[in-house]
Design an enzyme around this catalytic site. Structure first.
Site, PDB file in Angstrom:
ATOM      1  N   CYS A  11       0.901  -1.128  -0.090  1.00  0.00           N
ATOM      2  CA  CYS A  11      -0.017  -0.109  -0.189  1.00  0.00           C
ATOM      3  C   CYS A  11       0.756   0.989   0.122  1.00  0.00           C
ATOM      4  O   CYS A  11       2.062   1.086  -0.103  1.00  0.00           O
ATOM      5  CB  CYS A  11      -0.962   0.004   1.121  1.00  0.00           C
ATOM      6  SG  CYS A  11      -0.276   0.115   2.858  1.00  0.00           S
ATOM      7  N   CYS A  83      -4.507  -1.050  -1.787  1.00  0.00           N
ATOM      8  CA  CYS A  83      -4.854   0.517  -1.899  1.00  0.00           C
ATOM      9  C   CYS A  83      -4.974   0.689  -3.528  1.00  0.00           C
ATOM     10  O   CYS A  83      -3.763   0.461  -4.025  1.00  0.00           O
ATOM     11  CB  CYS A  83      -4.129   1.457  -0.729  1.00  0.00           C
ATOM     12  SG  CYS A  83      -2.704   1.970  -1.387  1.00  0.00           S
ATOM     13  N   CYS A  90       2.618   0.865  -8.635  1.00  0.00           N
ATOM     14  CA  CYS A  90       3.010  -0.563  -8.091  1.00  0.00           C
ATOM     15  C   CYS A  90       4.520  -0.502  -8.938  1.00  0.00           C
ATOM     16  O   CYS A  90       4.464  -0.524 -10.302  1.00  0.00           O
ATOM     17  CB  CYS A  90       2.514  -1.546  -8.222  1.00  0.00           C
ATOM     18  SG  CYS A  90       3.212  -3.272  -7.702  1.00  0.00           S
TER      19      CYS A  90
END
Length: 145
Positions: A11, A83, A90
């Site tokens: 996250c 999230c 990412c």
């Protein structure tokens, strides 16, 4: 299963949702998963997350926030973003890591307008329990049999 699946829960801050995910995975699925958590912009473990996990019997007191770059050398099987912001930012992982997104609401954001500490903790508890329900589905929900 011959080897445990290596799963990273990611996250933004590695403060709450990813920490809770790692805690549940270690507590409930350590026979089939090796769990880690990290963030794309870590900023310390949320004390309320530690508190509500302790209420559920999972100790996060020894956890610390990690930047995802610290774990890039681990050959993860799955990177689970918990999230939406982390899903968008990412990083690319070397090796076979497969990305899975399972977003949860942000307890600190939900708790901002709480009138009392108990009301704030209610948001954390609800998300904690939603994450537990998700972790209980692993590894099958990741596409493993």
């Amino acid at each position: 299963m011959s080897e445990k699946l290596k799963v990273l829960f990611l996250c933004t801050g590695n403060a709450c949702r990813s920490q809770i995910s790692e805690g549940w995975a270690r507590a409930l699925k350590s026979d089939v998963l090796e769990a880690w958590s990290a963030g794309v912009a870590p900023h310390g473990v949320d004390p309320r997350a530690v508190r509500v996990m302790a209420e559920a019997g999972v100790d996060l007191a020894g956890h610390h926030s990690k930047h995802v770059d610290e774990l890039l050398a681990i050959p993860f099987d799955y990177v689970v973003t918990v999230c939406d912001a982390a899903a968008e930012s990412c990083p690319i992982f070397p090796g076979p890591a497969r990305r899975v997104h399972r977003g949860f609401q942000d307890p600190p954001r939900l708790a901002r307008d709480a009138a009392t500490e108990e009301e704030a903790l209610g948001h954390y508890r609800r998300v904690r329990d939603e994450i537990r329900a998700y972790i209980e589905t692993l590894p099958e929900s990741l596409g493993q049999s």
